[in-house]
Design an enzyme around this catalytic site. Sequence first.
Site, short mmCIF file in Angstrom:
data_model
loop_
_atom_site.label_atom_id
_atom_site.label_comp_id
_atom_site.label_asym_id
_atom_site.label_seq_id
_atom_site.Cartn_x
_atom_site.Cartn_y
_atom_site.Cartn_z
N LYS A 39 0.84 -1.20 0.00
CA LYS A 39 0.00 0.00 0.00
C LYS A 39 0.88 1.25 0.00
O LYS A 39 2.07 1.19 0.31
CB LYS A 39 -0.92 -0.01 1.23
CG LYS A 39 -0.16 0.02 2.54
CD LYS A 39 -1.11 -0.04 3.72
CE LYS A 39 -0.32 -0.09 5.01
NZ LYS A 39 -1.03 0.36 6.16
N TYR A 271 15.37 30.18 6.58
CA TYR A 271 14.25 30.97 7.10
C TYR A 271 14.26 31.05 8.63
O TYR A 271 14.44 30.02 9.30
CB TYR A 271 12.92 30.36 6.68
CG TYR A 271 12.64 30.41 5.20
CD1 TYR A 271 12.79 31.60 4.48
CD2 TYR A 271 12.22 29.27 4.53
CE1 TYR A 271 12.51 31.64 3.12
CE2 TYR A 271 11.95 29.31 3.17
CZ TYR A 271 12.10 30.50 2.47
OH TYR A 271 11.84 30.54 1.13
C1 LIG Z 1 -4.08 -4.09 7.80
C2 LIG Z 1 -2.61 -4.03 7.73
N1 LIG Z 1 -1.90 -5.18 7.70
C3 LIG Z 1 -0.55 -5.18 7.65
C4 LIG Z 1 0.15 -4.00 7.63
C5 LIG Z 1 1.65 -4.05 7.58
O1 LIG Z 1 2.21 -3.56 8.76
P1 LIG Z 1 3.78 -3.52 8.94
O2 LIG Z 1 4.29 -2.48 8.02
O3 LIG Z 1 4.00 -3.20 10.37
O4 LIG Z 1 4.27 -4.87 8.56
C6 LIG Z 1 -0.54 -2.79 7.67
C7 LIG Z 1 0.19 -1.52 7.72
O5 LIG Z 1 -0.04 -0.65 8.48
C8 LIG Z 1 -1.95 -2.81 7.72
O6 LIG Z 1 -2.67 -1.67 7.74
#
Ligand SMILES: Cc1ncc(COP(=O)(O)O)c(C=O)c1O
Length: 388
Positions: A39, A271
């Site tokens: 993601k 700045y």
């Molecule tokens: C539903 C879900 N599963 C798994 C993960 C993966 O988490 P991580 O990056 O700690 O492995 C995430 C990330 O936030 C998530 O939202």
Amino acid sequence: MNETASLRARAEIDLAALRANVRVLRARASGAQLMAVVKSDAYGHGAVPCARAALEAGATWLGTATPQESLALRAAGLGGRVMCWLWTPGGPWREAIEADVDVSVSGMWALREVTAAATEAGRPARIQLKADTGLGRNGCQPADWPELVAAARTAERAGTVRITGLWSHFACADEPGHPSIAAQLTVFRDMVAYAEKAGVEPEVRHIANSPATLTIPESHFDLVRTGIAMYGISPSPELGTPADFGLRPVMTLVASVALVKQVPAGHGISYGHHYTTSGETTLGLVPVGYADGIPRHASGRGPVLVGGVRRTVAGRVAMDQFVVDLDGDVVAEGSDAVLFGPGDRGEPSAQDWARAADTIAYEIVTRIGGRVPRVYRDGTADGKSAGS
Ligand SMILES: Cc1ncc(COP(=O)(O)O)c(C=O)c1O
């Protein structure tokens, strides 16, 4: 000349490291499948190349938050199972069904929409029921579970859905021994048992993220969903360094020094003049700023390797640039300013930036903006490019 040398900045993505990390994580959870969580553009690393590399290394699932992210993976030709979990009413259910994406269902509204879309599409939707076992975010509350399970089973019997998974997410897996971990596991087991008793035959039951994959073996069930660890970053410094887990950071963020100049003592920098030179010195201009995802919060604190020496951001991080005090050193313009990476050259880590900005390393890599080209490498020392 190296083709990347003329870039203002670049995020080098080492796909060989990503593959190696996937193998390490698979070995940690050897009885389970691995979902590569890609993601948010693979936490800023580039979703499609990272997803492809993860599948090559044995991941069998790809996970995204939004349906659009899942559909983009399919549009790029990626196979494997794909799942997405962050839906809002009116989302592209039919497109997801037609693209063979497993969709998460946390409540009745989503079940109604997905069954309607499956009927329209003329094929069953693959759904995974999400349980809120204690995170208090998305997912179905235990009290509402019987209604959701019963309705999903009715839809399954009618042929509109196939319930492929039962799943949940931890709140505090990065805090070993936190009482919520055992509590969530108990609730998860109970909610799974309830659904199975109601006739659900899930292909996969899953709750583990990276920290759970690394430190809570009893949470692995049939599948682990790893994000941050796959990118070679420890889920939390309290758990250990990436090296402690055999992981290697995948992203190296480099900028090309834009200007080096001498200035007198007492010169205000950037700045607000929050930094003033204490003596005559040299300054280096690093041409990345908060528009590129460099946290303004790290003003006066962020570390960067310039001329082989670790320096600190002098004064404010601006939108497009910041300054380092080179302490009289002369560095060639166009040389590398390495903000973070695996540390081979003595550069800081993403975790160092997280500390400087009072945040987590997840945010440091994920926020690197679209203006910074990703340059893909495959572990070769000379940085042979595999596209960008
Ligand atoms: C539903 C879900 N599963 C798994 C993960 C993966 O988490 P991580 O990056 O700690 O492995 C995430 C990330 O936030 C998530 O939202």
